[in-house]
Design an enzyme around this catalytic site. Structure first.
Site, short mmCIF file in Angstrom:
data_model
loop_
_atom_site.label_atom_id
_atom_site.label_comp_id
_atom_site.label_asym_id
_atom_site.label_seq_id
_atom_site.Cartn_x
_atom_site.Cartn_y
_atom_site.Cartn_z
N LEU A 27 29.51 -44.00 61.42
CA LEU A 27 28.34 -43.16 61.66
C LEU A 27 27.21 -43.99 62.24
CD1 LEU A 27 28.28 -41.31 58.23
CD2 LEU A 27 28.83 -40.28 60.43
N CYS A 84 7.35 -71.96 16.91
CA CYS A 84 7.47 -71.56 18.31
C CYS A 84 6.53 -70.40 18.62
CB CYS A 84 8.91 -71.17 18.60
SG CYS A 84 9.17 -70.81 20.34
N GLU A 86 35.60 -41.14 50.03
CA GLU A 86 35.11 -42.42 49.56
C GLU A 86 35.64 -42.72 48.16
OE1 GLU A 86 33.24 -43.71 51.88
OE2 GLU A 86 31.92 -45.24 51.01
N ARG A 134 40.17 -47.89 55.74
CA ARG A 134 39.77 -47.63 57.11
C ARG A 134 40.20 -48.77 58.04
NH1 ARG A 134 33.56 -46.82 58.77
NH2 ARG A 134 33.50 -48.99 58.10
N ALA A 191 21.07 -54.96 54.55
CA ALA A 191 19.91 -54.68 55.40
C ALA A 191 19.89 -55.66 56.58
CB ALA A 191 18.63 -54.78 54.60
N LYS A 216 25.44 -40.11 50.99
CA LYS A 216 26.26 -41.16 51.60
C LYS A 216 26.68 -42.12 50.50
CE LYS A 216 26.66 -44.32 55.49
NZ LYS A 216 27.22 -45.44 54.77
N CYS A 244 16.27 -70.90 20.33
CA CYS A 244 15.30 -71.91 19.92
C CYS A 244 15.35 -72.03 18.41
CB CYS A 244 13.90 -71.52 20.37
SG CYS A 244 12.62 -72.47 19.54
N CYS A 261 7.94 -74.61 22.34
CA CYS A 261 7.58 -75.42 21.17
C CYS A 261 8.26 -76.78 21.12
CB CYS A 261 7.87 -74.66 19.89
SG CYS A 261 9.63 -74.57 19.51
#
Ligand code: IVH
Length: 832
Positions: free
Chosen positions: A82, A445, A186, A146, A33, A125, A439, A424
């Site tokens: 694209l 506990c 792909e 590619r 992103a 995609k 643990c 604990c």
């Protein structure tokens, strides 16, 4: 330099660095992103300032030039990219605003073609790696990545290993294979295979794949095709490159259908749609099933279907004007890791959890992510304060896939597993060969309390009638019971209060219950008023004990129920040692082990006080089980609870002395050989024990003394090294003292009054598997036999174990009765 020029230069530098990490090293540095945002900013600046545009800008080139390892392949027809469209979260409910870029794309096409609502091929995609497959006369001859769009890497050998890449085109009467066909598509890793791969890598303590796309890219760029073969890769076709000797259909969608006939897989979600509304409907439909698809997608692709229309539109720099990638919100985002905390599961498993600066990932706010285990943290070198990439795909729990190392602040330190449980304070221990820590404070506990009470009360444990899982959970949750010992302090009033809280969905319901109880339950007026406000603490034991009085007159249903449960709790006080040991919920201690412990050690006191080294000498108790039992009884919290249980009157009807058979099983030799010292096995331990008789004398001697007593030099050195390590000497002394106490307490095996073997002489030879020879000797002697070391005419029978030698031969020669181990065991069992 002007301000925009400086920014453009900065953006290009950052994008190129990211390209290199992504395409060449298969090790992305920044989330997609963020990369997209940089790219868009650069595109925007170049459009605004045409003087800043340049042919070598990353906006004009695709990906990165290949680098080493593989041969270069020049693509006959460039592999393009694209243009992307994103959702505008501020676009509100109006699709044309929310998906403005799609609307503009579609409008531009309508205008240029002067048609309304043209038809598109619409496709998922796929989030993998673009490749081109070249077929000459129907045979697969070359496959390439590619690369930068013009030149890629020759990965033919690896692509041959991918099962869904056809090695030959299928042909039929109506379909001739063309001279040249380049198929583009792909390579991807199916999500299920990706998860299975990572689960296995996690178990084997190997590096995890960051995501399916990285898995696909990394696998395809392996220099050894055999490695690629083991990776679960697949292929979907979505277009063609160079084609000669074949008339292509008029539309892209027909071409895809043709590719199917040639034997290529095409994504089943591929469809056609018309106009803007058709595109958005497809985007929504695929978005709705995105999490259920067997592969990762990061968007959908719209391609104008008719080739003549495509040609009219043409290209801009690196992308066609007739196609658009419409992206979904990203499944990976960067955020800051605030802290790594340990979560204790109900069985004590300790899992590290990442606490994050809240971040939106694929439409959901993520604040926690799993880090799997300590090994995974070490592998990723995740540190508090780091910027990390969080991934959330489907309904999988969000996880941290990597660290953005460039953004590590100063002064961070590598993370280590804490030594004690955050709930604990008991020790956290790692089990042999396992990735998980656990643990050891099972009884105290807080995280394990519900499970501890459930298990303690269960039928095969203390078998407390009337105390099911629901009641056990409620007792713990409301605070009536902190540990299993508290069960024995409950009274009828408490149990009625618990039942009332359990049966009343709200405080108002409790009020109603009191009113209906005709005096059995009493609340003072102030509390009535308080309850009407639904105070959050109304279910708590201390609140109920103070404010809800229970009149003991019989007859009321709840009171009867409580009296019955109390009787059940009371009855459980008289129990057996194996039940009790099993009821404590010690990891790895099942019912069989509980019986073994009780039978051999006789009393709880001995079970509690026997160190792991000695427990290991008991039948069927391995090192891990022994360690788990001993560790449990070393935790102060557990000790306090066990003491409290005894103080509450738990008593065993079957306690006794340690088993007489211990004399044959336990001794200095056994303790020495259980140390696991290399070259100090059963034989040499036996010799040392015979020479020294006692641990004290053995420890006073030194390595040269031990060699004199029959230990090899290496064995003596190893024993010395073992003793010099930490508290080893103290543990050995403790083990020996415990052994002595046990042996002192264990009666010698009583002679059977009139033994079935009275007057018989036996010889044992070879190795037995079910018991030691000493033990067998002892048991035979207890039945009246006389055991001797050599075969003679007086020998009644010979017990021949594995690899028996001269004694067996002699017995055979003398015609003496010969027993194998099975016969011995059957005989002893019949006498027991
Ligand atoms: S068409 C000229 N179709 O997305 C058009 N690409 O940024 C070339 N991709 O490199 C690509 N699914 O790796 C096309 N159905 C699809 C696709 C697809 C995934 C990838 C491909 C390409 C990138 C474009």
């Amino acid at each position: 330099m002007s301000k925009p020029a400086a920014r453009v230069a900065d953006l290009r530098r950052r994008i190129e660095a990211a390209n290199h990490r992504y395409y060449v090293l298969d090790d992305p540095a920044i989330p997609d992103a963020e990369y997209d945002a940089l790219m868009r900013e650069l595109e925007g600046l170049e459009a605004e300032h045409p003087d800043l545009a340049s042919d070598d800008s990353p906006t004009r080139t695709v990906g990165s030039r290949p680098e080493g390892g593989f041969n270069e392949v020049r693509h006959a027809i460039p592999m393009l990219s694209l243009a992307n469209a994103f959702e505008d979260p501020n676009g509100g409910d109006d699709d044309r605003l929310r998906y403005r870029e799609v609307a503009e794309f579609e409008r531009r096409i309508e205008d240029r073609l002067d048609t309304r609502a043209p038809r598109f091929s619409v496709e998922p995609k796929l989030d993998g790696l673009a490749i081109s497959l070249r077929y000459e006369d129907g045979v697969f001859v070359q496959g390439a990545t590619r690369g930068d769009g013009a030149t890629g890497e020759d990965v033919t050998a690896n692509l041959r290993q991918v099962r869904s890449v056809p090695l030959r085109l299928r042909a039929d009467d109506a379909l001739q294979v063309p001279a040249v066909l380049e198929v583009r598509g792909e390579i991807y890793m199916p999500r299920k295979d990706f998860e299975a791969w990572n689960a296995q890598a996690l178990a084997r303590n190997e590096k995890l794949l960051a995501n399916p796309r990285n898995g696909a890219a990394g696998s395809l760029r392996q220099l050894d095709p055999a490695v690629t073969r083991r990776r679960p890769l697949a292929f979907f076709a979505y277009g063609v490159g160079e084609v000669t000797g074949l008339e292509l259909p008029q539309t892209h969608s027909d071409t895809l259908a043709l590719l199917r006939r040639f034997g290529f897989p095409v994504a089943p979600e591929v469809d056609t749609a018309t106009g803007f509304d058709g595109l958005i409907a497809y985007y929504r439909r695929i978005g709705g099933v995105r999490d259920d698809l067997p592969y990762d997608i990061d968007g959908v692709v719209y391609k104008l279907d008719r080739y003549d229309q495509q040609r009219t539109l043409g290209f801009v720099s690196r992308a066609p004007r007739w196609a658009l990638a419409h992206k979904y919100p990203a499944q990976e985002q960067a955020t800051v890791l605030r802290a790594i905390e340990i979560q204790i599961g109900r069985t004590g498993a300790a899992t590290p959890v990442a606490r994050l600066e809240p971040v939106q990932v694929a439409g959901v706010t993520v604040t926690n992510a799993t880090l799997h285990n300590a090994d995974q943290i070490a592998r990723l070198d995740v540190r508090e304060g780091d910027t990390v990439i969080v991934r959330r795909a489907g309904d999988v729990i969000p996880e941290i896939v990597r660290v953005v190392e460039d953004r590590r602040p100063d002064g961070t330190t590598a993370w280590t597993m804490p030594a004690t449980c955050p709930v604990c304070g008991s020790e956290l221990v790692r089990e042999e060969g396992a990735a998980a820590f656990r643990c050891t404070g099972g009884l105290t506990c807080g995280a394990q309390r519900k499970e501890a009470v459930r298990h303690f009360a269960s039928r095969r444990a203390m078998d407390i009638e009337g105390l099911g899982e629901k009641q056990a959970d409620a007792l713990v949750e409301y605070g009536f019971v902190d540990s299993i010992a508290d069960l024995y302090a409950l009274d009828v009033a408490d149990l009625v209060r618990m039942k009332a809280a359990l049966d009343a969905p709200t405080a108002a319901d409790l009020l109603q219950m009191v009113d209906d109880s005709r005096g059995a339950l009493v609340l003072d007026d102030d509390t009535r008023t308080a309850l009407a406000q639904e105070p959050p603490e109304w279910r708590r034991a201390d609140f109920l004990r103070t404010h809800l009085q229970v009149a003991p007159e019989g007859g009321r249903v709840a009171v009867k129920w409580a009296e019955n449960l109390l009787a059940g709790i009371d009855a459980s006080r008289r129990t057996t040692l194996p039940r009790f040991l099993f009821a404590l919920g010690i990891p790895h201690l099942g019912e069989t082990t509980a019986r073994t412990l009780a039978q051999w050690l006789g009393s709880l006191d001995f079970v509690r006080a026997t160190p792991a080294l000695v427990l290991q000498a008991l039948p069927d108790i391995g090192a891990e089980v022994a360690r788990s039992i001993a560790t449990f009884f070393e935790q102060p919290g557990n000790v306090a609870v066990v003491d409290a249980l005894l103080a509450a009157g738990i008593a065993f009807e079957d306690e006794g002395r340690p088993d007489p058979g211990l004399h044959a099983r336990l001794g200095l030799a056994q303790v020495l050989s259980s140390l696991g010292v290399n070259k100090l096995g059963g034989k040499s331990a036996e010799r040392l024990a015979q020479t020294y008789g006692d641990l004290d004398a053995l420890l006073k001697a030194n390595a040269s003394g031990w060699t004199g007593a029959g230990l090899s030099t290496a064995g003596a050195d190893n024993l010395q090294a073992w003793l010099d390590d930490g508290d080893a000497r103290a543990r050995l002394v403790a083990a020996w003292e415990a052994t002595r106490r046990l042996l002192d307490a264990a009666p010698a095996r009583a002679r059977t009054a009139a033994g079935p073997l009275d007057g018989q002489t036996v010889v044992l030879t070879g190795t037995l598997s079910a018991m030691t020879r000493e033990e067998a000797t002892e048991r035979l002697e207890a039945l009246g036999a006389k055991a001797t070391g050599s075969v003679s005419k007086k020998t009644t029978f010979l017990v021949a174990g594995e690899a028996a030698g001269s004694k067996l031969a002699k017995a055979e020669a003398l015609g003496i009765d010969i027993w194998d181990e099975a016969k011995l065991v059957a005989f002893l069992d019949a006498q027991a």
